[in-house]
Structures are given as C-alpha cells and as structure tokens.
Design an enzyme around this catalytic site. Structure first.
Site: not given
Ligand code: AMP
Length: 288
Positions: A28, A180-181, A30-32, A56, A148
C-alpha cells in the site's frame, strides 16, 4: 481493526450500516490510502482486502516478485480507520482452480486487453468474488486504472451486484509520477524517464483546455514528451466502455502504457464533462 482470513470471518466482522470496500493487492502507498480515506468519509464501516491475485498476472515472474508488505499494509489500514482487513491466502480464495471466469467482453478488447491476455478476466473474477463474498454497499477504485474501472462498472451492472462503484483520483509524486506498487522496481534513471508518461498526459490536458478535440493531435502532444520510453500505446478512449475515440466528444481518458527500462507502467488523464466543458482530472500530487 479485525484481520479476517476467510469470507465468513470477514462477513461476521462486517457490522451495521453501509459498508465500503477497498480492494487492493497490498504494498500500500498513498494512492491506496486515498481510497481508504474516501471510503472512511462515505461509508459507516470500511473493509480493505489485500490479496495478490494470481489470476490477473499474465507473467509468472511478475507474480513471483510482486512486493508483499503485509505488516506495513496493516499499519496503514489501522491509521486510516479501516474496520476490517480481509487478507485471505490463495487457498481460501481459490481452494481449487476456479471453473468459472468473469469475462467482460468489448471493454477488455482494447489497450491493456491485447497486451495482457487474461488479465481483465482475472481482475473481474476476483472482484466478483469479493462483491459476492463480502457484500459491500460501495466499492472504491482508482482512476489510475481507468480501463479496469470501466470493466468493474460494466461487470457490476451486468451481474446486478448492488454495489455503488466509486472512482477516485490518481495520486502522484511531486514530479507527476503516478504512484504504483511497481515503482519500487524503478532505478534512478528509469524513474526520471518514467516522468515522460505524466508529462505527456499533462501536455495533452493543456491542449484539451486550449480547445483541441482531435485524438491524433492529443496523442502526438502526449508522445512528444515520451522520447526515453518504449511506448506500447497512447489512446483516447471512452470512459464508459474504453472504446477508442477519434474525437473527444464524451467523457474520456487518454491512456498510455510504456516501458521505462524493464518496468511497464500505465497512466492516464481523464476528461470529465463539468458544466458542459471538458475538464481534465490531472490527479493529486503528494509529497513523500
Ligand atoms: P492495486 O493494489 O495496484 O491492485 O490497486 C488497488 C487499487 O488502488 C486500484 O483500484 C487502483 O486503481 C488503486 N490505485 C493504484 N494506484 C493508485 C494511485 N496512484 N492513485 C489512486 N489509486 C490508485
């Protein structure tokens, strides 16, 4: 905060009122966190799921090396005010290889679809399982993954899941890189190159604000900033079904996928219609 490992435990811990779900694959950032904050603001009870979904991943090496940081993730969830974390093992999610797959046709046919065979079926299947097994009232997804988001909205509508799907803005580094992770894998040089994605998208957003509507012109404007990158596609697509557009004439997003060295990155800028005008959603830049 309760950490549940089975659907039954998670449902049991659900509590009263409107439940908001934030599905994630962990690692996780800051986006999450912004999705968790949005859920805490609008739901009575908040569930986050953390599951690296093998279905996936079209590349086994990518699955193998995907970052896993459960302890830090739980801390972020706790700080955000999450009530229940659902962190199943693969044996709980898939006690046997599933015979049922959720395929969202057409919306998955463009952009990421052809480049990542099976990816969206994997996403739609796991999200359908989370919706069925956890029964949230609302679910929060990032606009960072715009195609997505279109797929999940379509899936929820087609299968009559009583879930309100909420799209949240993209969180970016101060220089513009979408969080991004996978960014942890970028070298310094790759990270600098990766800034070309967002620079290109912001240039196209400027062009939209100047009145340009032709997709070809917007795509060229974006590509002009992407010299150091190996670009897979830059496309203007409808927010509703991700189909390609030659003219910006409805809510849309300009999406890019590109390699910075060995690391594949995606990003986009959405164009919403607000008060009859196209308004770019450039995301939110955060420190740290
Ligand atoms: P993930 O863990 O990469 O599958 O992402 C989980 C959720 O977090 C998904 O709905 C992504 O679109 C969202 N997410 C990932 N990166 C960001 C970001 N930089 N800003 C906002 N949401 C994000």
């Amino acid at each position: 905060m309760i950490v549940a490992h089975t659907f039954e435990e998670a449902r049991h811990a659900r509590g009263e009122g409107r439940v908001g779900l934030v599905p994630t694959m962990g690692a996780l950032h800051a986006g999450h966190r912004s999705l968790l904050d949005a859920a805490v603001r609008s739901a009575d009870r908040v569930m986050a799921s953390i599951f690296v979904n093998p279905l996936q991943f079209n590349d086994p090496a990518d699955l193998e090396k995907y970052p896993r940081t459960l302890d830090a993730d739980l801390e972020i969830c706790r700080e955000a005010g999450v009530d229940v974390v659902f962190a199943p093992g693969p044996d709980v999610m898939y006690p046997r290889p599933p015979l049922t797959s959720v395929v969202v046709s057409r919306v998955a046919d463009f952009m990421e679809g052809p480049h990542r065979p099976g990816h969206f079926a994997g996403v739609a299947t796991v999200v359908a399982k989370l919706f069925a097994g956890l029964q949230p009232d609302m679910a929060f997804f990032g606009r960072k993954d715009a195609q997505q988001l279109a797929i999940i909205r379509t899936m929820a509508a087609d299968l009559d899941f009583p879930v309100t799907v909420v799209g949240c803005p993209t969180l970016r580094s101060p220089e513009g890189l979408a969080l991004s992770s996978r960014n942890v894998f970028l070298s310094e040089v790759e990270r600098v190159r990766a800034l070309g994605l967002s620079r290109g998208l912001m240039r196209a957003a400027d062009a939209v604000e100047e009145g340009i509507r032709d997709a070809g012109v917007l795509i060229s404007a974006a590509r002009s900033e992407m010299d150091g990158l190996d670009v897979e596609y830059v496309e203007l697509a409808s927010q509703q079904d991700a189909s390609p557009l030659s003219v910006l004439d409805r809510p849309a997003f300009l999406a890019v996928a590109a390699f910075a060295g060995a690391i594949r990155l995606i990003d986009n800028v959405a164009f919403d219609v607000i008060d009859g005008r196209f308004s770019p959603d450039r995301g939110i830049r955060v420190a740290g």
